[in-house]
Design a protein around this motif. Structure first.
Motif, PDB file in Angstrom:
ATOM      1  N   GLU A  97       8.996  -2.025  -0.627  1.00  0.00           N
ATOM      2  CA  GLU A  97       7.745  -2.795  -0.209  1.00  0.00           C
ATOM      3  C   GLU A  97       7.094  -2.217   1.010  1.00  0.00           C
ATOM      4  O   GLU A  97       5.894  -2.066   1.150  1.00  0.00           O
ATOM      5  CB  GLU A  97       8.177  -4.233   0.281  1.00  0.00           C
ATOM      6  CG  GLU A  97       8.752  -5.311  -0.852  1.00  0.00           C
ATOM      7  CD  GLU A  97       7.478  -5.361  -1.879  1.00  0.00           C
ATOM      8  OE1 GLU A  97       6.399  -5.049  -1.613  1.00  0.00           O
ATOM      9  OE2 GLU A  97       7.931  -5.781  -3.130  1.00  0.00           O
ATOM     10  N   ALA A  98       7.950  -1.540   1.793  1.00  0.00           N
ATOM     11  CA  ALA A  98       7.294  -0.617   3.108  1.00  0.00           C
ATOM     12  C   ALA A  98       6.707   0.462   2.575  1.00  0.00           C
ATOM     13  O   ALA A  98       5.557   0.894   2.775  1.00  0.00           O
ATOM     14  CB  ALA A  98       8.529  -0.393   4.052  1.00  0.00           C
ATOM     15  N   VAL A  99       7.135   1.241   1.394  1.00  0.00           N
ATOM     16  CA  VAL A  99       6.363   2.248   0.813  1.00  0.00           C
ATOM     17  C   VAL A  99       5.217   1.679   0.169  1.00  0.00           C
ATOM     18  O   VAL A  99       4.174   2.388   0.411  1.00  0.00           O
ATOM     19  CB  VAL A  99       7.591   2.995   0.023  1.00  0.00           C
ATOM     20  CG1 VAL A  99       6.788   4.127  -0.771  1.00  0.00           C
ATOM     21  CG2 VAL A  99       8.536   3.594   0.679  1.00  0.00           C
ATOM     22  N   ARG A 100       5.353   0.710  -0.671  1.00  0.00           N
ATOM     23  CA  ARG A 100       4.147   0.196  -1.180  1.00  0.00           C
ATOM     24  C   ARG A 100       3.040  -0.297  -0.445  1.00  0.00           C
ATOM     25  O   ARG A 100       1.762   0.155  -0.517  1.00  0.00           O
ATOM     26  CB  ARG A 100       4.605  -0.962  -2.053  1.00  0.00           C
ATOM     27  CG  ARG A 100       5.275  -0.908  -3.324  1.00  0.00           C
ATOM     28  CD  ARG A 100       5.669  -1.982  -3.995  1.00  0.00           C
ATOM     29  NE  ARG A 100       6.812  -1.809  -5.095  1.00  0.00           N
ATOM     30  CZ  ARG A 100       7.448  -2.627  -5.685  1.00  0.00           C
ATOM     31  NH1 ARG A 100       7.550  -3.964  -5.023  1.00  0.00           N
ATOM     32  NH2 ARG A 100       8.275  -2.626  -6.647  1.00  0.00           N
ATOM     33  N   ALA A 101       3.519  -0.555   0.818  1.00  0.00           N
ATOM     34  CA  ALA A 101       2.363  -1.045   1.872  1.00  0.00           C
ATOM     35  C   ALA A 101       1.795  -0.079   2.633  1.00  0.00           C
ATOM     36  O   ALA A 101       0.635  -0.117   2.790  1.00  0.00           O
ATOM     37  CB  ALA A 101       2.946  -2.132   2.798  1.00  0.00           C
ATOM     38  N   MET A 102       2.558   1.021   2.860  1.00  0.00           N
ATOM     39  CA  MET A 102       2.055   2.272   3.541  1.00  0.00           C
ATOM     40  C   MET A 102       1.062   2.994   2.589  1.00  0.00           C
ATOM     41  O   MET A 102       0.135   3.417   2.996  1.00  0.00           O
ATOM     42  CB  MET A 102       3.109   3.208   3.870  1.00  0.00           C
ATOM     43  CG  MET A 102       2.744   4.451   4.455  1.00  0.00           C
ATOM     44  SD  MET A 102       1.932   4.240   6.142  1.00  0.00           S
ATOM     45  CE  MET A 102       3.416   3.853   7.097  1.00  0.00           C
ATOM     46  N   THR A 103       1.314   2.881   1.305  1.00  0.00           N
ATOM     47  CA  THR A 103       0.573   3.526   0.129  1.00  0.00           C
ATOM     48  C   THR A 103      -0.726   2.856   0.007  1.00  0.00           C
ATOM     49  O   THR A 103      -1.788   3.480   0.140  1.00  0.00           O
ATOM     50  CB  THR A 103       1.205   3.433  -1.162  1.00  0.00           C
ATOM     51  OG1 THR A 103       2.448   4.139  -1.100  1.00  0.00           O
ATOM     52  CG2 THR A 103       0.220   4.219  -2.170  1.00  0.00           C
ATOM     53  N   ALA A 104      -0.709   1.501   0.213  1.00  0.00           N
ATOM     54  CA  ALA A 104      -1.987   0.793   0.090  1.00  0.00           C
ATOM     55  C   ALA A 104      -3.019   0.720   1.253  1.00  0.00           C
ATOM     56  O   ALA A 104      -4.069   1.285   1.029  1.00  0.00           O
ATOM     57  CB  ALA A 104      -1.709  -0.851   0.095  1.00  0.00           C
ATOM     58  N   ALA A 105      -2.364   1.113   2.547  1.00  0.00           N
ATOM     59  CA  ALA A 105      -2.988   1.330   3.828  1.00  0.00           C
ATOM     60  C   ALA A 105      -3.686   2.829   3.799  1.00  0.00           C
ATOM     61  O   ALA A 105      -4.882   3.047   4.126  1.00  0.00           O
ATOM     62  CB  ALA A 105      -2.108   1.068   4.973  1.00  0.00           C
ATOM     63  N   LEU A 106      -2.713   3.575   3.306  1.00  0.00           N
ATOM     64  CA  LEU A 106      -3.178   4.968   3.198  1.00  0.00           C
ATOM     65  C   LEU A 106      -4.489   5.195   2.126  1.00  0.00           C
ATOM     66  O   LEU A 106      -5.342   6.084   2.655  1.00  0.00           O
ATOM     67  CB  LEU A 106      -2.148   5.731   3.147  1.00  0.00           C
ATOM     68  CG  LEU A 106      -0.977   6.049   4.219  1.00  0.00           C
ATOM     69  CD1 LEU A 106       0.062   6.960   3.952  1.00  0.00           C
ATOM     70  CD2 LEU A 106      -1.725   6.810   5.333  1.00  0.00           C
ATOM     71  N   THR A 107      -4.183   4.639   1.083  1.00  0.00           N
ATOM     72  CA  THR A 107      -5.378   4.712  -0.075  1.00  0.00           C
ATOM     73  C   THR A 107      -6.674   3.911   0.541  1.00  0.00           C
ATOM     74  O   THR A 107      -7.548   4.717   0.427  1.00  0.00           O
ATOM     75  CB  THR A 107      -5.032   3.969  -1.216  1.00  0.00           C
ATOM     76  OG1 THR A 107      -3.728   4.454  -1.699  1.00  0.00           O
ATOM     77  CG2 THR A 107      -5.944   4.060  -2.161  1.00  0.00           C
ATOM     78  N   GLU A 108      -6.597   2.937   1.222  1.00  0.00           N
ATOM     79  CA  GLU A 108      -7.836   2.541   2.069  1.00  0.00           C
ATOM     80  C   GLU A 108      -8.497   3.451   2.772  1.00  0.00           C
ATOM     81  O   GLU A 108      -9.707   3.619   3.023  1.00  0.00           O
ATOM     82  CB  GLU A 108      -7.413   1.232   2.605  1.00  0.00           C
ATOM     83  CG  GLU A 108      -8.648   0.405   3.241  1.00  0.00           C
ATOM     84  CD  GLU A 108      -9.597  -0.091   2.115  1.00  0.00           C
ATOM     85  OE1 GLU A 108     -10.942  -0.150   2.594  1.00  0.00           O
ATOM     86  OE2 GLU A 108      -9.279  -0.180   0.894  1.00  0.00           O
TER      87      GLU A 108
END
Length: 459
Positions: free
Chosen positions: A166-177
């Protein structure tokens, strides 16, 4: 003539030490390697004499080193890399970092982690390399014909759980934004360091099968994002390596749909850099074939739009019209809430954006303008780079219609957005628009736009 001196092979002490640690005989290792190879569709017929030759320093060819490493890893209960067994071949491996679609999961982990380490280390062979056609086609073929890895769970290293995923997913979403808003020039270094310093440790940890599948899926998504960021920072040769590894990680995750996305959204668009648009359509069709039955209509629309781009660049208006109509039909069937996160961004505005590109490349100014306006009406303010590109697409269509003053006004709006971005892609679209203005260089609006464009802009 003097005889050529023989070059003595060095004994492979690393392999010998691992065989001793594993408690294997030469015959036992050969048997394990043959069985492991059979799982990957390889007809290997090694025996104890083969192992003796390896210990004397002979290097087996093709995919064999990765299979040997996997066989030893299974016996030892941990990941073993081809470097550990003394078969990395040093410089030759380095120049090919990230270009292999590994036949084994341990090999895939080794490939992608080495890519991240090399990227952080700013090795010249990564950033300076060009895009090779075969480096895109061969992995797509391997992906099409290879089934899901039977097992990804591993023991050894720190325990990895769903919280880590979940941490990797959240980091990916933040970096995408952040990437959408500010461009990859600001964000890519953060992504690469996170992959190398944190994610590599997760892949090398201990996890059960469900967590492992989810982890590979999350890491595939972030690796694909790093590939796109390499494109946006003007490094297509590096991007191809990231895309190949993202495709391999999606295979380990058992996610055929996302593998198709990597082909259609990543590799097929990158193929445009080769000057061979046929590759774009072929890779998009491979995505459709390999992901058939595993994707929603929204993803189908994206895959078809990618194929349409290829037909348009080849000047095949009839094929474009047919495929574009299928893309629009698929988007009409797209529902709300049933899509995976990785395709949720592809909405009507993105499809209109893709079709605007196609009409521009076919020289159809009217449809290009309408689609560009449709895309701009749908893109939210947070998609800064996409809006800047959309404005330059619209300006190009207006130029084709010889509405030069309006085109320059539209281009000026794009300049305002580009001023806050660090995006090589944005600058490429700006340069394309400026080339289209050259026949009208005598007009006042063009001269004034040229002066504004000459002012420093982030890149």
């Amino acid at each position: 003539m003097a005889a050529r001196p023989l070059v003595a092979r060095r004994p492979n002490e690393r392999l010998g030490a691992l065989i001793q640690e594993a408690g294997c005989s030469n015959a036992g290792l050969a048997r394990r390697v043959n069985l492991c190879g059979a799982e990957h569709g390889l007809d290997l017929r090694y025996d104890k004499t083969s192992v003796a030759r390896w210990l004397r320093g002979q290097q087996p060819r093709g995919r064999a080193p990765a299979v040997i490493a996997e066989a030893l890893g299974r016996k030892l209960g941990r990941t073993v890399t081809i470097d550990e067994i003394g078969m990395a071949e040093g410089k030759n491996l380095a120049s090919g970092v990230g270009l292999q679609f590994s036949p084994t999961v341990p090999g895939a982990i080794e490939q992608v982690c080495e890519l991240w380490r090399s990227d952080v280390g700013r090795r010249d062979f990564l950033s300076g390399s060009t895009v090779a056609s075969s480096a895109l086609v061969e992995p797509s073929r391997d992906w099409l014909i290879t089934g899901t890895d039977p097992q990804v769970a591993r023991a050894g290293g720190a325990r990895v759980g769903m919280t880590d995923v979940e941490a990797v997913r959240a980091m990916t979403a933040a970096l995408t934004e952040l990437d959408h808003r500010y461009g990859s020039g600001h964000v890519r270094p953060v992504v690469v360091h996170y992959l190398n310093s944190v994610v590599s440790g997760l892949l090398g940890g201990s996890y059960k099968e469900p967590v492992g599948r989810a982890l590979f899926a999350a890491v595939s998504r972030l690796t694909e994002l790093a590939g796109y960021m390499a494109v946006d920072t003007g490094q297509p040769g590096l991007a191809q390596r990231y895309y190949i590894q993202a495709l391999r990680l999606a295979q380990a995750a058992g996610d055929r749909g996302y593998g198709g996305y990597v082909l259609a959204a990543g590799m097929s668009h990158l193929a445009a850099s080769l000057g061979n648009p046929r590759e774009i359509a072929q890779l998009a069709r491979a995505a459709q074939e390999g992901a058939r039955g595993h994707v929603t209509p929204r993803a189908e629309a994206m895959f078809l739009a990618a194929e349409a781009r290829g037909h348009a660049l080849m000047g095949d208006g009839a094929a474009f019209t047919t495929v574009a109509a299928r893309a629009v039909s698929a988007m009409d069937r797209a529902g709300n809430g049933d899509d995976p996160a990785w395709i949720g961004h592809f909405d009507e505005a993105y499809l209109a954006d893709e079709l605007a590109h196609c009409h521009r490349d076919l020289g159809d100014a009217g449809p290009a303008r309408r689609r560009a306006e449709e895309a701009l009406a749908g893109h939210p303010e947070g998609r800064v780079r996409r809006r800047a590109i959309g404005l330059l697409l619209l300006a190009a269509a207006q130029t084709q219609q010889r509405e030069i003053e309006q085109a320059c006004d539209t281009g000026t709006r794009a300049l305002e957005l580009l001023g806050g971005l660090r995006s090589n892609r944005g600058m490429e679209y700006l340069e394309d628009f400026q080339q289209r203005l050259k026949p009208f260089a005598a007009e006042r609006a063009v001269r004034e736009f040229g002066e504004r464009a000459a002012e420093p802009v982030a890149a």
